[in-house]
Motif scaffolding. Structure first.
Motif, mmCIF file in Angstrom:
data_model
loop_
_atom_site.group_PDB
_atom_site.id
_atom_site.type_symbol
_atom_site.label_atom_id
_atom_site.label_comp_id
_atom_site.label_asym_id
_atom_site.label_seq_id
_atom_site.Cartn_x
_atom_site.Cartn_y
_atom_site.Cartn_z
ATOM 1 N N SER A 78 5.165 -1.852 2.886
ATOM 2 C CA SER A 78 6.129 -0.939 3.496
ATOM 3 C C SER A 78 6.418 0.163 2.476
ATOM 4 O O SER A 78 5.994 0.082 1.323
ATOM 5 C CB SER A 78 7.403 -1.674 3.914
ATOM 6 N N TYR B 248 19.385 1.804 2.650
ATOM 7 C CA TYR B 248 18.114 1.473 3.287
ATOM 8 C C TYR B 248 18.408 0.736 4.582
ATOM 9 O O TYR B 248 19.069 -0.299 4.595
ATOM 10 C CB TYR B 248 17.245 0.647 2.327
ATOM 11 N N LEU B 249 17.913 1.277 5.692
ATOM 12 C CA LEU B 249 18.269 0.788 7.020
ATOM 13 C C LEU B 249 17.143 0.030 7.710
ATOM 14 O O LEU B 249 17.389 -0.694 8.667
ATOM 15 C CB LEU B 249 18.697 1.968 7.897
ATOM 16 N N GLY B 250 15.920 0.212 7.254
ATOM 17 C CA GLY B 250 14.772 -0.456 7.867
ATOM 18 C C GLY B 250 13.531 -0.187 7.049
ATOM 19 O O GLY B 250 13.503 0.736 6.236
ATOM 20 N N THR C 32 14.112 9.254 9.255
ATOM 21 C CA THR C 32 13.574 8.486 10.381
ATOM 22 C C THR C 32 12.053 8.497 10.356
ATOM 23 O O THR C 32 11.423 9.354 9.727
ATOM 24 C CB THR C 32 14.057 9.051 11.728
ATOM 25 N N GLN D 107 12.900 5.791 14.513
ATOM 26 C CA GLN D 107 13.718 4.703 13.993
ATOM 27 C C GLN D 107 14.311 5.090 12.642
ATOM 28 O O GLN D 107 13.637 5.701 11.814
ATOM 29 C CB GLN D 107 12.878 3.429 13.823
ATOM 30 N N SER D 108 15.558 4.693 12.404
ATOM 31 C CA SER D 108 16.203 4.971 11.116
ATOM 32 C C SER D 108 15.573 4.134 10.015
ATOM 33 O O SER D 108 15.415 2.926 10.170
ATOM 34 C CB SER D 108 17.694 4.652 11.197
ATOM 35 N N VAL D 109 15.222 4.781 8.919
ATOM 36 C CA VAL D 109 14.651 4.109 7.756
ATOM 37 C C VAL D 109 15.666 4.095 6.606
ATOM 38 O O VAL D 109 15.825 3.089 5.928
ATOM 39 C CB VAL D 109 13.337 4.800 7.309
#
Length: 153
Positions: A64, A102-104, A133, A137-139
């Protein structure tokens, strides 16, 4: 037509980044080379969007996007956004603080987008925030304080 980086640039006219301004450091041995070329466009006088193509060198051992890379991209995106908003003289400003949430997990391959906003501007500072994003999607989210570049005398 490609941009000539921080020295100036016109919107690209072809490809998926048509209408965006390409940002690359004209100096070959800077940290910006590790991040890659960014693309930016102003949305208003206080908002801009900064895009970046991800590559395998941005990944961690879990395949990732590396958190350090995301923080570096955020720092880069703040300055690209200021430049796109017309604050060209601020390419030599400095970051006083930068906070990341950090959201994802981001992935290598899809482009990243930083939606950047100037919350407040004073005589010496910009107070800013962004949402990063990927594929909608929010990252990550970030806030930063940027110290303006000194005015030439």
């Amino acid at each position: 037509m490609a941009s000539d980086g921080v020295a100036g640039g016109k919107p690209l006219t072809e490809g998926k980044w048509a209408g965006w301004i390409a940002w690359s450091d004209p100096h070959p041995d800077t940290f910006l080379q590790a991040i890659g070329r960014g693309y930016m466009r102003a949305e208003s006088s206080t908002k801009a969007l900064v895009g970046l193509e991800t590559r395998s060198s941005h990944r961690n051992r879990l395949d990732s996007l590396h958190g350090g890379f995301l923080a570096a991209f955020a720092d880069h995106a703040y300055f690209g956004a200021l430049w796109a908003m017309g604050h060209v003289e601020q390419v030599n400003a400095v970051t006083l603080d930068l906070s990341m949430q950090y959201l994802g997990a981001g992935k290598v391959g899809p482009d990243l987008f930083a939606d950047v906003e100037v919350l407040r501007e004073t005589g010496r500072l910009f107070f800013m925030r962004m949402l990063i994003t990927q594929d909608g999607q929010s990252v990550a989210a970030s806030t930063a304080t940027v110290r303006k570049a000194p005015t030439p005398r």
